[in-house]
Design a protein around this motif. Structure first.
Motif, PDB file in Angstrom:
ATOM      1  N   CYS A 112      -8.356  45.725 -30.926  1.00 15.94           N
ATOM      2  CA  CYS A 112      -8.472  47.057 -30.327  1.00 15.94           C
ATOM      3  C   CYS A 112      -9.940  47.414 -30.112  1.00 15.94           C
ATOM      4  O   CYS A 112     -10.737  47.297 -31.042  1.00 15.94           O
ATOM      5  N   ILE A 135     -11.201  50.222 -29.981  1.00  9.93           N
ATOM      6  CA  ILE A 135     -11.587  51.404 -30.761  1.00  9.93           C
ATOM      7  C   ILE A 135     -11.738  51.059 -32.246  1.00  9.93           C
ATOM      8  O   ILE A 135     -12.759  51.339 -32.854  1.00  9.93           O
ATOM      9  N   CYS A 136     -10.709  50.446 -32.824  1.00  9.39           N
ATOM     10  CA  CYS A 136     -10.729  50.240 -34.287  1.00  9.39           C
ATOM     11  C   CYS A 136     -10.843  48.765 -34.679  1.00  9.39           C
ATOM     12  O   CYS A 136     -10.871  48.453 -35.873  1.00  9.39           O
ATOM     13  N   SER A 159      -8.787  46.524 -34.909  1.00  9.71           N
ATOM     14  CA  SER A 159      -7.656  45.881 -35.579  1.00  9.71           C
ATOM     15  C   SER A 159      -6.889  45.020 -34.581  1.00  9.71           C
ATOM     16  O   SER A 159      -6.981  45.201 -33.366  1.00  9.71           O
ATOM     17  N   CYS A 207      -2.588  48.300 -29.598  1.00  5.86           N
ATOM     18  CA  CYS A 207      -3.029  48.662 -30.955  1.00  5.86           C
ATOM     19  C   CYS A 207      -1.927  49.485 -31.626  1.00  5.86           C
ATOM     20  O   CYS A 207      -1.342  50.374 -31.014  1.00  5.86           O
ATOM     21  N   HIS A 228      -3.731  53.060 -31.981  1.00  2.32           N
ATOM     22  CA  HIS A 228      -4.103  53.677 -30.708  1.00  2.32           C
ATOM     23  C   HIS A 228      -3.195  53.146 -29.606  1.00  2.32           C
ATOM     24  O   HIS A 228      -3.480  52.108 -29.005  1.00  2.32           O
TER      25      HIS A 228
HETATM   26 ZN   LIG Z   1      -7.018  50.808 -32.522  1.00  3.43          ZN
END
Ligand SMILES: [Zn+2]
Ligand SMILES: [Zn+2]
Length: 237
Positions: free
Chosen positions: A189, A191-192, A194, A223, A226
């Protein structure tokens, strides 16, 4: 029928096979090809590389999936547009087989329930629409690489047996275990960071008359946290 090794059983997942009808349906339905839902005044999505409108490969209505996975992947519509232009050859020039590259658009859109579609571009080579009317749940199991990574201890012969039994399943499917051609390729992801999970497997010439390279297999991933972060990538041997 193959008797599967006992240790693999806890790793059983349900994959959902689309049951289709030829033709299009509402712009809010799940479908291959055909007409997508677009926001008011939104232009049909165009390739970031060649500027041509991109055909719709898949649209999934995330609120109308089979009960066990309904809304698991969030709400709204998941859409995949992919550039099939060969002059220029966007797929190779953009390396569209990798996640997060150009030459495609994969997204989750919130819709307003309005049966609205954008104007169909005149020069668009769209695919024959196939409306997904229902889903059939089937068992799916991981391949050896992902099995090893998950700590499943099977002999080579047992993995072979699973492969021969057709696992992980090829063809179009929702959820289940990905059929990796070049090894495990879950994106991360943006953003994170993961690891993303499988939403949908899109195989060459299965419901959409298109070959990803030489009989490649593609995956839409997402994700877990997300839901707006989705990716599409494919690999061939
Ligand atoms: Zn994420
Ligand atoms: Zn293009």
């Amino acid at each position: 029928m193959t008797i599967l090794p006992r240790v693999i059983r806890p790793f059983q997942r349900t994959a959902w096979i689309p049951l289709i009808k030829e033709g299009d349906n509402s712009v809010l339905s799940s479908k291959f090809g055909g007409t997508p839902w677009l926001a008011q005044d939104e232009q049909w999505p165009r390739c970031q590389h060649c500027g041509q409108p991109m055909p719709l490969f898949l649209q999934l209505n995330l609120n109308r999936l089979p009960e066990p996975v309904n809304e698991t992947f969030g709400a709204g519509l998941l859409q995949l547009f992919y550039c099939t232009n060969t002059e220029p050859h966007c797929e190779s020039e953009c390396e569209a087989f990798f996640p997060f590259t150009q030459g495609k658009l994969v997204r989750v859109v919130e819709h307003d329930g309005c049966e609205r579609s954008g104007e169909f571009p005149k020069n668009l080579q769209n695919f024959e629409p196939k409306w997904i009317v229902d889903w059939r749940g089937v068992s799916d199991y991981p391949g050896w690489e992902e099995g090893y990574a998950s700590g499943i201890e099977l002999s080579d012969a047992e993995w072979e047996q699973l492969t021969e039994a057709g696992f992980p399943r090829s063809g179009a499917k929702l959820a289940g275990w990905p059929l990796w051609i070049q090894g495990i390729e879950y994106p991360h992801c943006p953003i994170c960071q993961s690891r993303m999970r499988l939403v949908f497997q899109l195989d060459s010439d299965d419901h959409v008359a298109y070959q990803f390279g030489d009989a490649g297999c593609g995956h839409i991933t997402q994700c877990l946290i997300h839901h707006s972060q989705v990716a599409f990538a494919w690999a061939c041997s």
